[in-house]
Write a protein that holds these residues in place. Sequence first.
Motif, short mmCIF file in Angstrom:
data_model
loop_
_atom_site.label_atom_id
_atom_site.label_comp_id
_atom_site.label_asym_id
_atom_site.label_seq_id
_atom_site.Cartn_x
_atom_site.Cartn_y
_atom_site.Cartn_z
N ASN A 281 90.71 -50.22 20.29
CA ASN A 281 90.19 -50.13 18.92
C ASN A 281 91.27 -50.36 17.88
N VAL A 282 92.39 -49.64 18.07
CA VAL A 282 93.46 -49.71 17.08
C VAL A 282 93.93 -51.14 16.92
N ILE A 283 94.09 -51.81 18.06
CA ILE A 283 94.58 -53.19 18.00
C ILE A 283 93.66 -54.05 17.15
N TYR A 284 92.37 -53.85 17.37
CA TYR A 284 91.44 -54.68 16.63
C TYR A 284 91.48 -54.34 15.14
N PHE A 285 91.40 -53.05 14.85
CA PHE A 285 91.31 -52.68 13.43
C PHE A 285 92.62 -52.88 12.70
N GLU A 291 94.92 -64.00 19.39
CA GLU A 291 95.73 -64.47 20.52
C GLU A 291 96.64 -63.37 21.02
N TYR A 292 96.98 -62.42 20.14
CA TYR A 292 97.96 -61.40 20.51
C TYR A 292 97.30 -60.14 21.07
N GLN A 293 95.96 -60.09 21.05
CA GLN A 293 95.30 -58.84 21.41
C GLN A 293 95.59 -58.40 22.84
N THR A 294 95.45 -59.30 23.79
CA THR A 294 95.70 -58.94 25.19
C THR A 294 97.15 -58.53 25.38
N LEU A 295 98.04 -59.33 24.81
CA LEU A 295 99.47 -59.08 24.93
C LEU A 295 99.83 -57.70 24.39
N GLY B 150 100.60 -63.14 27.05
CA GLY B 150 101.67 -64.06 26.68
C GLY B 150 101.26 -65.51 26.90
N LEU B 151 100.50 -65.76 27.95
CA LEU B 151 100.05 -67.12 28.24
C LEU B 151 99.11 -67.62 27.15
N VAL B 152 98.23 -66.73 26.70
CA VAL B 152 97.31 -67.13 25.64
C VAL B 152 98.11 -67.50 24.40
N VAL D 42 88.23 -61.96 14.92
CA VAL D 42 88.04 -62.37 16.31
C VAL D 42 88.41 -61.22 17.25
N GLN D 43 87.59 -61.01 18.24
CA GLN D 43 87.99 -60.15 19.37
C GLN D 43 87.84 -60.97 20.63
N SER D 44 88.95 -61.10 21.32
CA SER D 44 88.95 -61.97 22.49
C SER D 44 89.84 -61.35 23.55
#
Lengths: 314, 332, 497, 317
Positions: A281-285, A291-295, B150-152, D42-44
Amino acid sequence: MRALLKMERPAWLLAAAALVVLVVINGLVQKGFFAPMVLQSNLTTFLPLVLVAIGQTYVILAGDIDLSVGAVAALVNVITVSVMAALGGSAGAIAAGMAAGILVAVACGLLNGLLIAVLRLQPMVTTFGTGIIFSALALWVLPQAGLVVPDAYWSTYGGAILDVPTVLWILLLAGLFVFVLARLPFQSWLKAVGGNRSGAFQSGLPLTGIRIKAFVLSAIFAGLAALCLTGETATGDPLMGQSLGMGSISAVALGGTLLSGGVGGAMGSILGALLLGMIGNVIYFAGLPYEYQTLVQGLIVLAALAGGVVLARR
Amino acid sequence: MSDGLTSDINARPWQTKALTLLRDPLTLALLAIVVMLGIGEALSPGFARGDQIVRLLTVAALLGIAAAGQNLVILSGGAGIDLSVGALISFGAVVAGNVMNGADAAILPAILAAIAVTFLFGCVNGIGVTVIRIPPIVMTLGMMAVVQGGLVVFSQGIPSGNAAPALMNFINKPMLFGLPGILFAWLALSIAMVILLRRTSLGFAIYAIGANEQAARLVGLPVKTVRVLVFGLSGALAGLTGVMVIGYTGNSFISVGDQYMLPTIIAVVIGGTSLAGGSGGYVGTVAGAIALVLLQSLLTTLHLEVWGRQLIFGATLLVLLGMYGRQQAPRV
Amino acid sequence: MNMAIEAKSLTKTFGSVRALTEGRLRVAEGEIHALLGANGCGKSTLSKIIAGTHAPSSGSLRINGQEVSFASPRAAEDAGVALFYQELSLIPQLSVEANIFLGREPRTAVGAIDRKAMRAMAQKLIDRFGEAVGPGLRPEARVSDLQPGERQIVEILKVYAKNPRIVIMDEATAALDSRQVAVFFDFLREKRGEGVSTVFISHRLAEVFAICDRITVMRNGETVAEMTVADTTQEEVVRMMVGDIHRPQKRAAKTGTATPIFEVRNITGARFHDVSLSLAPGEILGLGGLQGQGQSALLRGLFGITPLTAGTLHLEGRACRMRRPAQAMAEGLAYVSGDRVSDSVLQGRSIYENLLAALVMREGKLWLSPRQMAPRLSAEAASLKTKYAQLSDAINTLSGGNQQKVFIARWLATQPRILLLDDPTKGIDLGAKADLFALIRDLADKGVGIILYSSEESELLDNCDRIAVFNGGAVVTELSGATLDSFHLTRAAFGES
Amino acid sequence: DTFKIGLSNGWVGSEWRTQMIEEAQAAAAAWADEGTTVEVVVQSANVDAQGQIGQVRNFINQGVDAIIINANSPTAFSPIFAQAAARGILVIATDAEVSSQDAIYVGIDHKEWAMQSAKWLAETLEGKGNIVAINGVAGHPANEMRVAGYREVFAEYPDIHVLNEANANWDQAQGQQVMQNLLATYPDLQGVWVQDGMAAGAWRAIMAAEKKDDIAATGEIRKDFMTVWSEENLTSGASVNPPGVMASALNVAVLKLQGREFKDDIFTGTYGNAIYLPIPFVSNENLAEKLSEAEGKPGYWSVTAAISPEEAAAFFK
Ligand SMILES: Nc1ncnc2c1ncn2[C@@H]1O[C@H](COP(=O)(O)OP(=O)(O)OP(=O)(O)O)[C@@H](O)[C@H]1O
Ligand SMILES: Nc1ncnc2c1ncn2[C@@H]1O[C@H](COP(=O)(O)OP(=O)(O)OP(=O)(O)O)[C@@H](O)[C@H]1O
Ligand SMILES: [Mg+2]
Ligand SMILES: [Mg+2]
């Protein structure tokens, strides 16, 4: 304070502290975070992982691990939904569907337990293997997502009972269960089995039974999570719940339970699961580019773990 | 009884030897391989044909190279496991693809770049596990997310490159005795692994740390360094696998390595290495990788519903595991 | 005389290892019965069969006259049999109280653990040992935080918490000091009064003659003799167990004032403070005092296992630091731990590898050739009369004592200049002990400096040139020459100088 | 006006998805020229259906005007979409159809997509021959629709025999492995029906077995593959699922947010909530043209197409 930290389970407190920090941050970046509606909706999102993490804790305390929880959830979901659909949407059908789901979960847990505790197969690979089998069965029962759940079921799940949101009831009941179990000898035996297996055997504990019970508990909680998912999605989906396995292990670790067994408790896992959800949640808000969300999520999870471990060592 | 101590393992009576052989995971895995080949050939003639076996071995080589790193990590114990191999294979493939971008001359730099980067990621895993003491399963899971993320980020706007023709030939075309180069590379790696594990002090240290970390520390073995190195090697071997995979597929994409993550663990465990660390070896892993790939192809060629294939796969896995991957009984 | 235990022709094989070929044991109700024998003769195996941990390969077992065949330790417990495990059966992660009552926790009306009752009961048991244990042994303490001796006491309490009628004590005194042994013996006598039968296994013959009524002697998996204590002598028993041994005379004190090979000035670490010692080449320095007064901690600090927070170290006059075992090894130190399970054994690996372990770093070779190493290592193991079939066998096929010999040999192979011995004879039989001390004296004669901690007073008095007596983490006195006797040692140990 | 639109994507494992989001972002930016500010959030991430429901909740809690989602499940979103609709939020699914009546679907018809390439294959084989199919993830909605599509087509050709159907989970390397196994098992093979990125892998196996002149197989639309296709003179054809679908959905969304009403009988599909977009086709005839479009693009770039705001206006009254 230091004595307090040193006492029973510091990592438990740390997960709580981290959660508080994240709640504060989230409150800052997301306006309306504390609105009852928003809290309820967040809890709905987090609840399945919380439940699975509780069950996973008992398996891990006993020195084993259960990778099949996601597949169990999928299987329970399709069974529950199929039974409800087959019996029409009456209250009786709902009850029958839920009961069938939980029964299947118990069967899955028993299979895991028998293979691992009786035949003594290696737990990680075994539950990976049984997970594949459970997924296969889910696909067999319901080859693709579909079927609808009776309105009464999912509207009750999404609604409130006695003015308290249903999801909160579930969380409270789960918490109560955790609280009670922590006071029974059984949890102590689990830790003994996970801490020193031959010592536990030499102390006269019934190793096999204890380990089987842990796997059954884990599967039942995966089944309960599936019932929640069913309430949340109002459908059957054989691919549901795939992230629950690894997610629950992360939650358990975040909650201060040692993955090697013998130390920890499910209360921490509840916090760990909530923590994992809040991180997303925090990451999104915080408005991060996608592109950086997963990282960043990966980095924060690692940082939270590292912080927990470092502080726990003080 | 206290003299004649140099007695060596070969001095056992043949009965004991035969019995040990039968219980040996390696023999069992080989047995499983032969049985599956037989079943395959019976069900669909041509399954056990020479060139098909070569192709299967090529696929097994990809898994086997990645599993070598996994094997080291698992042997070194402490609940050691590397869940980031899949992501690191992808990363290695993307890095290699970008560096070589279709040019034969750039193959070596591409390999070096891929290995260097993934080695570093692996070392970070090792540092997280040893210095910060995050459990390996969670550390590497977190690393998996970081590498995927990182890949993304990394693949944004950068053309992910293509494999050089020479690399593709190395993996897909016969080189010597009708076998592609990658099989020789795998053989060389296998020999290196066996020598490393049985005859070098690093190998000794890996077993010792896996068997009893405290004892290993007390005899002066550099436990943390070895562990970091082992995770680093696992990363590097994943990177190398990434290079091979791009040679196999021709170009890289960001999820190319995902499918290898769990199979590396399974190959290692089927091969008789204990997940508790401290016992096992790479020869078994080689057999495990081959058995696993064989099982998958066998299932592909069976005309079955998906769930049926999955069911057989899961059940066979459990059977393979049951043949030797059993834990000790509490009462003997 | 009613027989509590009657074991006849018990045998046990592990794979191809015949651990027990003719196990016989007859223990009368209400007696304390010694079970003696050299390392690896099958004492623990026999005990575990009686306690339901091992299934016998053949033979018969009667408990209180009833033919039994226990399917699990639990079944044995239900028949009133409890075993003190040589390697302990404690769960390190759990508290002392949880360990003591594991599987038989007191419960409240609703079935939860009655923590209050459990704590009180545990405290009462611990209080039996009273002054003889440190303040660290509390009901709520974690077992992993305890010292070896304290753990051993917890295991003892755990045995008695089961209210057994038949108790087997498999080397229960191995890490206890004299005061703790005294309390323990009171306990045994009291239980004898209550009609409890005890099987007492120990390599300390003096203890056996102090407390036991009858003796059974085993040799090579076979019971060879049964007698009453009154009718025999220590010499006779030893001969039956291990044949003739060469009993070393008390070591003639070393004289001369060579420059110290190792000097320790004002060092402080966990569990000890402000310790200064100096060691001459060829000297055997003993660390005396009650169990857990900082002796082991000091040795571990010196070897770089735990950090030193203050003070300096000098090797042959040169200042040095030991921050890691590797560093200490490079300086020519060696450390033999008495805690096999956690400090020494490479579980699941071969005897060869277990012997090799310390040489790997000491010689710094990248390439290890078994052809070259094996003869050296087996010679080292032979010098301690280690009993094993072949080097490639797994270490856990050896008995506890033989394993310990392997770990001592592991360090002797490194040809150390300074040898730190931390209760090295724990669980070693008399013959091997004699061999070990002969070897240690040899080394000393060659100029090696030796620091020895032992929980057994006589080992120190017989072998040391000097004894630094510890109390509360500090050296209270140094005994040498005329004061080097049991009287002074005991007095100093209790803190009077 | 200013509109805030949430884009939800539940899988980051392919560049196709990246391109999808980028094109949608570009389409949003283009609205500025028309005087409309379209802000996208965006949420991905790699999530399962439940995780993606969490994404939707975040959008709802944030108060977006519209949500565009490439959904991981066709059915699981019904309750949450109902909640969104109750708050007046417009929900548009793209790329994967959803059953919810509170959402509309703007994207291609996956069944039709599969039928086009299946027809191409059947006709290329002149209505007879042995073929195999390689599919994506079993149980995945898009996969199941596509399977239904090709099965329906091949059923019309009695002399086309589908010898086997295998799954390679939309993974190129797995596609290659599966193809290898199938080639070994069925020496007498004339055609392969294979989807998406797996096609490149399958073709690599076909070429390695030196059967590229004897086998016709469906292909894919990434530049990398089309280059090989052209260089090696393969007999291939590919239905295009353009990554621009999300951009198209976004254009439709903005028009709707501007208050326009859909035409009455515009919705079709299984769930009666779909606006199907045209499906371009790449075959040996137009390959060169498509390759020239790809000039200067990275190798992972896919042939694309999107409905412009003007074209989208045709869906409205
Ligand atoms: N000639 C020998 N005499 C005694 N021990 C030996 C000899 N040669 C090897 N050994 C040791 O015996 C042990 C058993 O050898 P083996 O090769 O079966 O084990 P391993 O290292 O586990 O191999 P793998 O990789 O196949 O599992 C090894 O530790 C090896 O170092
Ligand atoms: N689990 C096992 N596997 C194989 N061999 C074993 C095992 N346990 C014991 N042995 C063997 O059985 C024999 C008897 O061992 P046991 O532990 O009973 O000796 P012990 O008399 O207790 O010796 P110690 O005084 O050293 O404790 C030894 O030769 C030992 O090597
Ligand atoms: Mg071997
Ligand atoms: Mg013993």
